[in-house]
Motif scaffolding. Sequence first.
Motif, PDB file in Angstrom:
ATOM      1  N   ILE A  49       2.893  -0.859 -47.706  1.00 57.54           N
ATOM      2  CA  ILE A  49       1.655  -0.147 -47.385  1.00 57.54           C
ATOM      3  C   ILE A  49       0.450  -1.059 -47.594  1.00 57.54           C
ATOM      4  N   ARG A  50       0.437  -1.816 -48.691  1.00 56.68           N
ATOM      5  CA  ARG A  50      -0.681  -2.728 -48.937  1.00 56.68           C
ATOM      6  C   ARG A  50      -0.778  -3.783 -47.851  1.00 56.68           C
ATOM      7  N   TRP A  51       0.385  -4.319 -47.473  1.00 54.43           N
ATOM      8  CA  TRP A  51       0.381  -5.345 -46.426  1.00 54.43           C
ATOM      9  C   TRP A  51      -0.089  -4.767 -45.095  1.00 54.43           C
ATOM     10  N   THR A  52       0.395  -3.592 -44.741  1.00 52.84           N
ATOM     11  CA  THR A  52       0.013  -2.951 -43.486  1.00 52.84           C
ATOM     12  C   THR A  52      -1.485  -2.682 -43.457  1.00 52.84           C
ATOM     13  N   LYS A  53      -2.018  -2.219 -44.554  1.00 54.09           N
ATOM     14  CA  LYS A  53      -3.451  -1.919 -44.633  1.00 54.09           C
ATOM     15  C   LYS A  53      -4.294  -3.146 -44.327  1.00 54.09           C
ATOM     16  N   LYS A  54      -3.832  -4.296 -44.786  1.00 51.48           N
ATOM     17  CA  LYS A  54      -4.587  -5.528 -44.608  1.00 51.48           C
ATOM     18  C   LYS A  54      -4.275  -6.239 -43.299  1.00 51.48           C
ATOM     19  N   ASN A  55      -3.040  -6.124 -42.825  1.00 55.74           N
ATOM     20  CA  ASN A  55      -2.602  -6.966 -41.710  1.00 55.74           C
ATOM     21  C   ASN A  55      -2.015  -6.229 -40.513  1.00 55.74           C
ATOM     22  N   GLY A  56      -1.819  -4.903 -40.611  1.00 58.19           N
ATOM     23  CA  GLY A  56      -1.075  -4.188 -39.579  1.00 58.19           C
ATOM     24  C   GLY A  56      -1.625  -4.300 -38.177  1.00 58.19           C
ATOM     25  N   HIS A  57      -2.917  -4.521 -38.042  1.00 61.17           N
ATOM     26  CA  HIS A  57      -3.554  -4.564 -36.721  1.00 61.17           C
ATOM     27  C   HIS A  57      -3.555  -5.958 -36.107  1.00 61.17           C
ATOM     28  N   LYS A  58      -3.190  -6.970 -36.862  1.00 61.88           N
ATOM     29  CA  LYS A  58      -3.425  -8.344 -36.418  1.00 61.88           C
ATOM     30  C   LYS A  58      -2.512  -8.786 -35.286  1.00 61.88           C
ATOM     31  N   GLY A  59      -1.450  -8.083 -35.045  1.00 62.07           N
ATOM     32  CA  GLY A  59      -0.531  -8.493 -33.985  1.00 62.07           C
ATOM     33  C   GLY A  59      -0.910  -8.024 -32.599  1.00 62.07           C
ATOM     34  N   TRP A  60      -1.957  -7.208 -32.484  1.00 60.52           N
ATOM     35  CA  TRP A  60      -2.321  -6.631 -31.191  1.00 60.52           C
ATOM     36  C   TRP A  60      -3.697  -7.128 -30.752  1.00 60.52           C
ATOM     37  N   PRO A  61      -3.820  -7.625 -29.524  1.00 60.62           N
ATOM     38  CA  PRO A  61      -5.101  -8.168 -29.043  1.00 60.62           C
ATOM     39  C   PRO A  61      -6.175  -7.107 -28.871  1.00 60.62           C
ATOM     40  N   THR A  62      -5.770  -5.879 -28.604  1.00 62.29           N
ATOM     41  CA  THR A  62      -6.729  -4.778 -28.500  1.00 62.29           C
ATOM     42  C   THR A  62      -6.334  -3.710 -29.506  1.00 62.29           C
ATOM     43  N   ASN A  63      -7.261  -2.847 -29.854  1.00 62.21           N
ATOM     44  CA  ASN A  63      -6.978  -1.836 -30.873  1.00 62.21           C
ATOM     45  C   ASN A  63      -6.256  -0.644 -30.262  1.00 62.21           C
ATOM     46  N   ASP A  64      -4.999  -0.874 -29.859  1.00 62.64           N
ATOM     47  CA  ASP A  64      -4.205   0.194 -29.260  1.00 62.64           C
ATOM     48  C   ASP A  64      -3.189   0.783 -30.235  1.00 62.64           C
ATOM     49  N   HIS A  65      -3.043   0.175 -31.417  1.00 59.38           N
ATOM     50  CA  HIS A  65      -2.112   0.689 -32.423  1.00 59.38           C
ATOM     51  C   HIS A  65      -2.835   1.170 -33.683  1.00 59.38           C
ATOM     52  N   GLY A  66      -4.126   0.983 -33.744  1.00 55.98           N
ATOM     53  CA  GLY A  66      -4.888   1.414 -34.901  1.00 55.98           C
ATOM     54  C   GLY A  66      -5.149   0.288 -35.883  1.00 55.98           C
ATOM     55  N   LYS A  67      -6.218   0.407 -36.616  1.00 59.03           N
ATOM     56  CA  LYS A  67      -6.524  -0.553 -37.667  1.00 59.03           C
ATOM     57  C   LYS A  67      -5.440  -0.496 -38.740  1.00 59.03           C
ATOM     58  N   GLY A  68      -5.351  -1.559 -39.507  1.00 57.02           N
ATOM     59  CA  GLY A  68      -4.378  -1.572 -40.589  1.00 57.02           C
ATOM     60  C   GLY A  68      -4.567  -0.411 -41.547  1.00 57.02           C
ATOM     61  N   THR A  69      -5.819  -0.051 -41.799  1.00 64.74           N
ATOM     62  CA  THR A  69      -6.087   1.076 -42.700  1.00 64.74           C
ATOM     63  C   THR A  69      -5.582   2.387 -42.114  1.00 64.74           C
ATOM     64  N   SER A  70      -5.696   2.538 -40.796  1.00 62.18           N
ATOM     65  CA  SER A  70      -5.200   3.755 -40.140  1.00 62.18           C
ATOM     66  C   SER A  70      -3.677   3.803 -40.156  1.00 62.18           C
ATOM     67  N   GLN A  71      -3.043   2.673 -39.884  1.00 67.37           N
ATOM     68  CA  GLN A  71      -1.584   2.624 -39.921  1.00 67.37           C
ATOM     69  C   GLN A  71      -1.069   2.979 -41.315  1.00 67.37           C
ATOM     70  N   ALA A  72      -1.683   2.382 -42.336  1.00 67.41           N
ATOM     71  CA  ALA A  72      -1.257   2.649 -43.706  1.00 67.41           C
ATOM     72  C   ALA A  72      -1.474   4.119 -44.077  1.00 67.41           C
ATOM     73  N   TYR A  73      -2.592   4.691 -43.612  1.00 70.67           N
ATOM     74  CA  TYR A  73      -2.886   6.092 -43.912  1.00 70.67           C
ATOM     75  C   TYR A  73      -1.807   7.008 -43.351  1.00 70.67           C
ATOM     76  N   TRP A  74      -1.426   6.832 -42.083  1.00 69.79           N
ATOM     77  CA  TRP A  74      -0.453   7.730 -41.464  1.00 69.79           C
ATOM     78  C   TRP A  74       0.968   7.473 -41.966  1.00 69.79           C
ATOM     79  N   MET A  75       1.269   6.210 -42.297  1.00 68.22           N
ATOM     80  CA  MET A  75       2.571   5.937 -42.918  1.00 68.22           C
ATOM     81  C   MET A  75       2.686   6.651 -44.261  1.00 68.22           C
ATOM     82  N   GLN A  76       1.652   6.520 -45.083  1.00 65.15           N
ATOM     83  CA  GLN A  76       1.686   7.150 -46.399  1.00 65.15           C
ATOM     84  C   GLN A  76       1.690   8.667 -46.284  1.00 65.15           C
ATOM     85  N   ARG A  77       0.937   9.197 -45.331  1.00 63.85           N
ATOM     86  CA  ARG A  77       0.868  10.640 -45.130  1.00 63.85           C
ATOM     87  C   ARG A  77       2.245  11.195 -44.755  1.00 63.85           C
ATOM     88  N   GLY A  78       2.930  10.512 -43.842  1.00 59.07           N
ATOM     89  CA  GLY A  78       4.266  10.961 -43.457  1.00 59.07           C
ATOM     90  C   GLY A  78       5.257  10.856 -44.593  1.00 59.07           C
TER      91      GLY A  78
END
Length: 295
Positions: A246-275
Amino acid sequence: MVDLTMNSLPKRKLSSLFAVTSVCALLGTGTALAATPAAAATSAAAAPQQTLTGASSEATAPPRGRTAAVANPLYRSGALAPSTCAPTPTRAGSTASFRAYATKVTTCLNASWAAQFKKAKIPFSKPRLRFVTSRIMTPCGRWNKGATGVYCGTNRTVYIAITKRNLSDPFDLGLAQLVAHEYAHHVQYVSGILPYYWQQAARSSGSAKLLLSRRSELQADCLASAFLRSASTSLPVEQEEWDGMIRWTKKNGHKGWPTNDHGKGTSQAYWMQRGFNAGSPSACNTWSASSSRVA
């Protein structure tokens, strides 16, 4: 759909952000590829005609249109039942163990989601699983650069890439999350959510289209994590490793995508943790969430 930056992480315990960063870079990412136009137009109608697994006699066709996304019966189906899923750990450099682990996780996903669809009274069928060693052309189109997992709705197939990088220092929890994320796109497909997304995306452009993509991808993150919670005891999901991911995703999760089509790292971490916290699809309604929550 193809997922993002999490392919394979080492089995060692992730006790610090430094350790997480050093290994999560190996994880690989996934996403969902859009179905062909003809498939997208007919997918909702075709779903009930599949060979069903785990569907009760009371099952009805999945909802269509916006209702499928914002008020899907899955959201009212309760928590996923505890899953006894104990795949044999992967071994560094072993293609066979990588395939066996991902295949076992997929078998567990089949059982969990079949039961969940039965509770929601929606027809269900299993996806296909295919391993690839290069970026192939799928029936849905070209493999996204940087992705290590893809789901194609046209042939209802989850694709998982096997690369030297993935095999060199495997991280089982990362692989389980990747497989579960791609599988979540199939869950979206057969429940009517993905057809709605494709229809709306075809009519949209620019920031509106990116927002739709983020709602879809972040929901897949959440659904995948809900499954991991249901299998956390037997998989197992070590709290230390989960927190590190979760910490890694929050900081780096968005870096693999050239456009923001998967969400910021903070958004990815939020929904992963929520689920993961909820262990239920009820926590994963990204389609009713505010735009700031799916940024």
